[in-house]
Design a protein around this motif. Structure first.
Motif, PDB file in Angstrom:
ATOM      1  N   THR A  68       0.564  -1.528  -0.198  1.00  0.00           N
ATOM      2  CA  THR A  68      -0.159  -0.017  -0.037  1.00  0.00           C
ATOM      3  C   THR A  68       0.531   1.496   0.306  1.00  0.00           C
ATOM      4  O   THR A  68       1.763   1.681   1.092  1.00  0.00           O
ATOM      5  N   LEU A  69       0.898   2.193  -1.170  1.00  0.00           N
ATOM      6  CA  LEU A  69       1.477   3.205  -1.293  1.00  0.00           C
ATOM      7  C   LEU A  69       0.318   4.805  -0.693  1.00  0.00           C
ATOM      8  O   LEU A  69      -1.269   4.501  -1.129  1.00  0.00           O
ATOM      9  N   ALA A  70       0.035   5.675   0.073  1.00  0.00           N
ATOM     10  CA  ALA A  70      -0.019   6.679   0.232  1.00  0.00           C
ATOM     11  C   ALA A  70       0.662   8.068   0.405  1.00  0.00           C
ATOM     12  O   ALA A  70       1.157   7.973   1.518  1.00  0.00           O
ATOM     13  N   TYR A 198      -7.891   4.467  -4.207  1.00  0.00           N
ATOM     14  CA  TYR A 198      -8.944   5.423  -3.486  1.00  0.00           C
ATOM     15  C   TYR A 198      -8.021   6.710  -3.241  1.00  0.00           C
ATOM     16  O   TYR A 198      -6.971   7.008  -3.399  1.00  0.00           O
ATOM     17  N   ALA A 199      -9.328   7.799  -3.807  1.00  0.00           N
ATOM     18  CA  ALA A 199      -9.026   9.475  -3.424  1.00  0.00           C
ATOM     19  C   ALA A 199     -10.064  10.181  -2.532  1.00  0.00           C
ATOM     20  O   ALA A 199     -11.216   9.882  -3.294  1.00  0.00           O
ATOM     21  N   MET A 237      -4.071  10.211  -1.705  1.00  0.00           N
ATOM     22  CA  MET A 237      -4.316   9.187  -2.585  1.00  0.00           C
ATOM     23  C   MET A 237      -3.769   7.663  -2.208  1.00  0.00           C
ATOM     24  O   MET A 237      -2.510   7.772  -1.800  1.00  0.00           O
ATOM     25  N   ALA A 238      -4.825   6.657  -3.093  1.00  0.00           N
ATOM     26  CA  ALA A 238      -3.784   5.687  -2.033  1.00  0.00           C
ATOM     27  C   ALA A 238      -3.868   4.721  -2.941  1.00  0.00           C
ATOM     28  O   ALA A 238      -4.719   5.347  -3.451  1.00  0.00           O
ATOM     29  N   LEU A 239      -2.815   3.778  -3.141  1.00  0.00           N
ATOM     30  CA  LEU A 239      -3.209   2.536  -3.717  1.00  0.00           C
ATOM     31  C   LEU A 239      -2.652   1.267  -3.143  1.00  0.00           C
ATOM     32  O   LEU A 239      -1.810   1.727  -2.173  1.00  0.00           O
ATOM     33  N   GLN A 240      -3.293   0.224  -3.234  1.00  0.00           N
ATOM     34  CA  GLN A 240      -2.371  -1.336  -3.005  1.00  0.00           C
ATOM     35  C   GLN A 240      -2.279  -1.803  -4.720  1.00  0.00           C
ATOM     36  O   GLN A 240      -3.345  -2.417  -5.014  1.00  0.00           O
ATOM     37  N   LEU A 241      -1.573  -2.023  -4.265  1.00  0.00           N
ATOM     38  CA  LEU A 241      -0.611  -2.570  -6.155  1.00  0.00           C
ATOM     39  C   LEU A 241      -0.206  -4.236  -5.696  1.00  0.00           C
ATOM     40  O   LEU A 241       0.465  -4.702  -4.239  1.00  0.00           O
ATOM     41  N   PRO A 242       0.405  -5.345  -6.354  1.00  0.00           N
ATOM     42  CA  PRO A 242       0.913  -6.195  -5.973  1.00  0.00           C
ATOM     43  C   PRO A 242       2.568  -6.120  -5.927  1.00  0.00           C
ATOM     44  O   PRO A 242       2.184  -5.414  -7.131  1.00  0.00           O
ATOM     45  N   HIS A 470      -8.771  -2.599   7.046  1.00  0.00           N
ATOM     46  CA  HIS A 470      -8.399  -2.777   5.221  1.00  0.00           C
ATOM     47  C   HIS A 470      -8.794  -1.618   4.470  1.00  0.00           C
ATOM     48  O   HIS A 470      -8.074  -0.701   5.269  1.00  0.00           O
ATOM     49  N   PHE A 471      -7.683  -2.209   3.163  1.00  0.00           N
ATOM     50  CA  PHE A 471      -8.136  -0.950   2.444  1.00  0.00           C
ATOM     51  C   PHE A 471      -8.821   0.237   2.932  1.00  0.00           C
ATOM     52  O   PHE A 471      -9.886   0.142   1.963  1.00  0.00           O
ATOM     53  N   PRO A 472      -8.337   1.556   2.125  1.00  0.00           N
ATOM     54  CA  PRO A 472      -7.564   2.755   2.260  1.00  0.00           C
ATOM     55  C   PRO A 472      -6.658   2.268   3.703  1.00  0.00           C
ATOM     56  O   PRO A 472      -5.605   3.379   3.892  1.00  0.00           O
ATOM     57  N   TYR A 473      -7.089   1.534   5.240  1.00  0.00           N
ATOM     58  CA  TYR A 473      -6.483   1.536   5.908  1.00  0.00           C
ATOM     59  C   TYR A 473      -6.368   3.335   6.691  1.00  0.00           C
ATOM     60  O   TYR A 473      -7.228   2.654   7.698  1.00  0.00           O
ATOM     61  N   VAL A 474      -6.603   4.255   6.550  1.00  0.00           N
ATOM     62  CA  VAL A 474      -6.461   5.514   6.844  1.00  0.00           C
ATOM     63  C   VAL A 474      -8.021   5.331   7.592  1.00  0.00           C
ATOM     64  O   VAL A 474      -9.168   5.240   7.063  1.00  0.00           O
ATOM     65  N   ALA A 475      -8.248   6.053   8.510  1.00  0.00           N
ATOM     66  CA  ALA A 475      -9.436   6.238   9.556  1.00  0.00           C
ATOM     67  C   ALA A 475     -10.335   7.425   8.860  1.00  0.00           C
ATOM     68  O   ALA A 475      -9.943   8.828   7.885  1.00  0.00           O
TER      69      ALA A 475
END
Length: 481
Positions: A68-70, A198-199, A237-242, A470-475
């Motif tokens: 996960t990148l955010a 997610y944005a 802005m968040a990404l979950q990538l293989p 779970h993604f995007p994890y931020v509250a």
């Protein structure tokens, strides 16, 4: 334990705390302030929608085959209710980039780029809602932003991953947005090659103990810990990538290390004619790097946030490929001011580590691995990748993540310094305290024993509210009403 600042500068510890708190919340009173990893340079602060606050990179705890990148922008946005404050928007005519360096040459091998457009049907340009909003396409939502996400690789055409997708709006309060979690779910989209994006808005996950912030900025431990960010929001802005998508040659087993940094660039008029130019406005890699090391960013009588056009601004406009040969970069990393200030203001001897600080250069500019500096161990250096050409690797400031490090169920605030190699500076999780880790490294750890006793008491124990599972994890964002 303190030597009185009053005797030295006529400034008591309480006044010093007030100065730092003002610095932490300095910003326009109409909705945004800036703090901690959020105060870096004058130009960025004047443009909150391109002011990169924090970057995160971690193996997804519930999906360990992904990363996960955010990245967060627009700090610190106060909780909204109705039309009391203007909504926090992503910038138009702006490129938000996440740059990935797989081979260590300090140039992007892969870039993820967001661009936003705005649909504004507000009456009088104030309230973004006219009733209860229950979905992203609800007619009562008068202001929405749509975006395109592209994948860019050198020498290839841009690949559109999602297009014309709606970002989650600014939370306008529980009366008008009774189920923001549902809006977030709707604003989370699947990517064609696996993963999610997610944005939207979120509670600011950054947390800080101003006491430690003051230690390196003023040389003194303040009498009480203060976290001025507990009521604020950010855009994320968040990404979950293989993992294979981020790894060199698509092989995360042979090549588990990558570097990442975020930039925001704004379209600017070309006064000499021709097409508009893109001007880089901000850059963020490792947390607190620019704020803590830029020589014009030290708190003092001259000001709180550095000099317009100074080193902090220059860093935000710079390219990692030039870091290795930038003389100012070499000086500010190898000869930090913080340790000498600590030594100056303490009654007992806290000798600063010997300069030049090759240990800091290794940790922040090279990564740790294969005997490439005084810090021992294999943590997150590009030279740990089996298919990397070591002669092509350049020293550069970026966040580095070793994707092979197992996920722990007992994360430590200071990460690697406290025996948790999955944590900061090996990437950054939402539960990491990067200011604590940064301060301890500047004071000499882990190449030497440092002075961890200076940081033993802190009430900053993690983000409030806690991250989601779970993604995007931020509250979810805070809201009023």
């Amino acid at each position: 334990m303190l030597r009185s600042i009053t005797a030295r500068h006529g400034l008591g510890a309480g006044a010093a705390a007030a100065v730092l708190t003002v610095a932490a919340l300095a910003g326009p009173g109409t909705g945004s302030g800036h703090a901690g990893s959020h105060v870096d340079a004058p130009t960025a602060i004047l443009n909150p929608d391109v002011n990169a606050a924090d970057l995160y990179a971690f193996t997804s705890p519930d999906k360990p085959d992904t990363v996960t990148l955010a990245v967060t922008y627009n700090p610190v946005t106060l909780p909204n209710t109705g039309g009391l404050f203007p909504p926090a928007l992503f910038g138009e005519d702006t490129r938000y980039d996440l740059d990935i360096d797989q081979d260590g040459d300090a140039r992007p091998d892969l870039t993820y780029r967001w661009t936003f457009t705005t649909e504004d049907h507000r009456i009088g340009g104030v309230a973004q809602v006219k009733g209860r909003v229950t979905s992203l396409d609800d007619a009562d939502l008068l202001l929405r932003q749509r975006y395109r996400l592209e994948e860019l690789r050198p020498g290839r055409d841009a690949k559109v991953l999602v297009d014309d997708k709606t970002a989650a709006p600014t939370h306008s309060g529980h009366l008008t947005m009774p189920d923001y979690a549902a809006l977030r779910r709707q604003a989370t989209y699947a990517l064609p090659d696996g993963g999610s994006t997610y944005a939207g808005q979120a509670s600011d996950p950054f947390f800080i103990d101003v006491r430690m912030f003051g230690l390196l900025k003023l040389g003194v431990e303040l009498p009480a810990p203060i976290n001025p960010l507990v009521f604020s929001n950010v855009n994320v802005m968040a990404l979950q990538l293989p993992k294979k998508q981020l790894a060199l040659k698509g092989d995360a087993h042979r090549n588990p290390v990558f570097g990442v940094w975020a930039t925001a660039s704004r379209k600017s008029l070309n006064v000499s004619g021709g097409k508009p130019k893109w001007v880089q406005m901000s850059r963020v890699g490792q947390s607190f790097f620019n704020e803590g090391l830029a020589p014009d960013n030290l708190l003092g009588p001259a000001g709180l946030i550095g000099i317009p056009g100074g080193i902090a601004d220059q860093f935000n406009a710079s390219d990692p490929a030039h870091d290795q040969t930038w003389p100012t970069m070499r000086t500010m990393v190898r000869k930090p001011a913080g340790p000498s200030l600590v030594n100056l203001f303490h009654a007992y001897a806290v000798p600063p580590p010997k300069e030049p600080r090759e240990d800091m250069w290794q940790v922040f500019m090279r990564g740790v691995g294969k005997g490439n500096g005084p810090v021992k161990g294999d943590l997150n250096a590009h030279v740990l990748n089996q298919d990397v050409n070591p002669d092509a690797v350049r020293d550069a400031e970026m966040m580095r993540l070793n994707m092979s490090t197992p996920v722990t169920d007992r994360p430590r605030l200071a990460g690697w310094l406290d025996g948790d190699p999955q944590g900061v500076p090996n990437g950054r999780r939402l539960t990491d305290d990067p200011t604590l880790a940064f301060s301890r490294i500047v004071m000499g750890e882990p190449a030497g024993k440092g002075h961890p006793e200076l940081f033993r008491f802190s009430l900053a124990k993690g983000p409030v509210p806690a991250p989601e599972s779970h993604f995007p994890y931020v509250a979810l964002p805070r809201a009023l009403g």
